[in-house]
Design a protein around this motif. Sequence first.
Motif, PDB file in Angstrom:
ATOM      1  N   VAL A  25       0.830  -1.209   0.000  1.00 51.31           N
ATOM      2  CA  VAL A  25       0.000   0.000   0.000  1.00 51.31           C
ATOM      3  C   VAL A  25       0.863   1.257   0.000  1.00 51.31           C
ATOM      4  O   VAL A  25       0.407   2.336   0.357  1.00 51.31           O
ATOM      5  CB  VAL A  25      -0.971   0.017   1.207  1.00 51.31           C
TER       6      VAL A  25
ATOM      7  N   TYR B 215      -0.108   4.864  -1.383  1.00 50.83           N
ATOM      8  CA  TYR B 215      -1.049   5.767  -0.726  1.00 50.83           C
ATOM      9  C   TYR B 215      -0.336   6.977  -0.142  1.00 50.83           C
ATOM     10  O   TYR B 215      -0.965   8.000   0.160  1.00 50.83           O
ATOM     11  CB  TYR B 215      -1.809   5.046   0.398  1.00 50.83           C
ATOM     12  N   GLU B 216       0.969   6.867   0.043  1.00 47.18           N
ATOM     13  CA  GLU B 216       1.748   8.000   0.532  1.00 47.18           C
ATOM     14  C   GLU B 216       2.067   8.926  -0.637  1.00 47.18           C
ATOM     15  O   GLU B 216       2.707   8.526  -1.600  1.00 47.18           O
ATOM     16  CB  GLU B 216       3.038   7.507   1.187  1.00 47.18           C
ATOM     17  N   THR B 217       1.604  10.136  -0.559  1.00 48.43           N
ATOM     18  CA  THR B 217       1.815  11.130  -1.605  1.00 48.43           C
ATOM     19  C   THR B 217       2.331  12.414  -0.987  1.00 48.43           C
ATOM     20  O   THR B 217       2.473  12.526   0.237  1.00 48.43           O
ATOM     21  CB  THR B 217       0.497  11.412  -2.353  1.00 48.43           C
TER      22      THR B 217
ATOM     23  N   ARG C  28      -0.267  13.485   1.329  1.00 51.21           N
ATOM     24  CA  ARG C  28      -0.569  12.569   2.418  1.00 51.21           C
ATOM     25  C   ARG C  28       0.755  12.019   2.925  1.00 51.21           C
ATOM     26  O   ARG C  28       1.295  11.058   2.414  1.00 51.21           O
ATOM     27  CB  ARG C  28      -1.465  11.441   1.912  1.00 51.21           C
TER      28      ARG C  28
ATOM     29  N   LEU D  29      -5.185   3.717   7.262  1.00 50.67           N
ATOM     30  CA  LEU D  29      -5.359   2.545   6.422  1.00 50.67           C
ATOM     31  C   LEU D  29      -5.682   1.376   7.346  1.00 50.67           C
ATOM     32  O   LEU D  29      -4.995   1.152   8.345  1.00 50.67           O
ATOM     33  CB  LEU D  29      -4.088   2.260   5.632  1.00 50.67           C
TER      34      LEU D  29
ATOM     35  N   GLU E 224      -8.848  -1.187   2.344  1.00 52.92           N
ATOM     36  CA  GLU E 224      -8.529  -0.470   1.116  1.00 52.92           C
ATOM     37  C   GLU E 224      -7.903  -1.420   0.092  1.00 52.92           C
ATOM     38  O   GLU E 224      -7.318  -2.442   0.446  1.00 52.92           O
ATOM     39  CB  GLU E 224      -7.581   0.694   1.397  1.00 52.92           C
TER      40      GLU E 224
ATOM     41  N   ARG F 206      -2.192  -0.774  -3.206  1.00 46.85           N
ATOM     42  CA  ARG F 206      -1.679   0.331  -4.019  1.00 46.85           C
ATOM     43  C   ARG F 206      -0.160   0.325  -3.902  1.00 46.85           C
ATOM     44  O   ARG F 206       0.435   1.188  -3.264  1.00 46.85           O
ATOM     45  CB  ARG F 206      -2.278   1.660  -3.536  1.00 46.85           C
TER      46      ARG F 206
ATOM     47  N   TYR G  95      -1.432   3.407  10.013  1.00 46.82           N
ATOM     48  CA  TYR G  95      -2.058   2.101   9.842  1.00 46.82           C
ATOM     49  C   TYR G  95      -2.889   1.813  11.087  1.00 46.82           C
ATOM     50  O   TYR G  95      -2.425   1.984  12.215  1.00 46.82           O
ATOM     51  CB  TYR G  95      -1.017   0.999   9.678  1.00 46.82           C
TER      52      TYR G  95
END
Length: 247
Positions: free
Chosen positions: A113, A116-118, A121, A134, A138, A141, A226
Amino acid sequence: MVRSVLLTGAAGRVGEAILADLADEYEWRLLDRDPPTEDLPGEVVVADVTDEAAVREAMDGVDAVIHLAGDPRPEAPWDSVLTNNIDGTQTVFEAAVDVGVEKVAFASSNHAVGAYETDERTPEMYRPDHDFRLDGTELPRPGNLYGVSKAAGELLARYYHDEHDLPVVCVRIGNLTEGHPPVDYERGQAMWLSYRDCAHLFERCLEADYGYEIVYGISDNDRKYYSLERACEVLGYEPRDNSARHD
């Protein structure tokens, strides 16, 4: 009741953490592709996880499996993760069904996943009072091919549970370190998993009743993105460590 356990990838860091606390709690059969360089508890099997006959023989007679084996490198190339992580995991699940083990705990990864870190975020926003976490519901990703292989492992687990009624829990392991948590970067602290919490979490994977689950493997850190809710509720996980208050 689980008495005997096959631990694949036993010589790795997660295996080390598990055996440090649980060596005397189960009858261990330890599978790794390389001969051990130190004394290990239980029976040692030197074999590759992609060897179907060797995996089936190693699994025969055990109650449960903890599957850790695979290429652990985040930068691992496709040919390696395809062979070691995807084909190897399918071999383990197929053998588990064939010999009739009670349950399998699959070592997935936060890399399943990771994307999901952008920029919007980041770990800095995941403070204790923030609502976003998370939680395992979900979609995967992945941020690299290693993460793709772990997402594929979770899907294989789903298939073998649905098709063959095999109980499987997938543990998306965070940042496992021995001793103190990392102090130099915030993401590592948010994802930290201590050795004793790691051992306790996998003990609960062996002892709890479940069908198919995805849980996160981190300690009870103040700042985390998480959720531990499912691990606590379904498995009875009770983490003792916290990267903000480690002693």
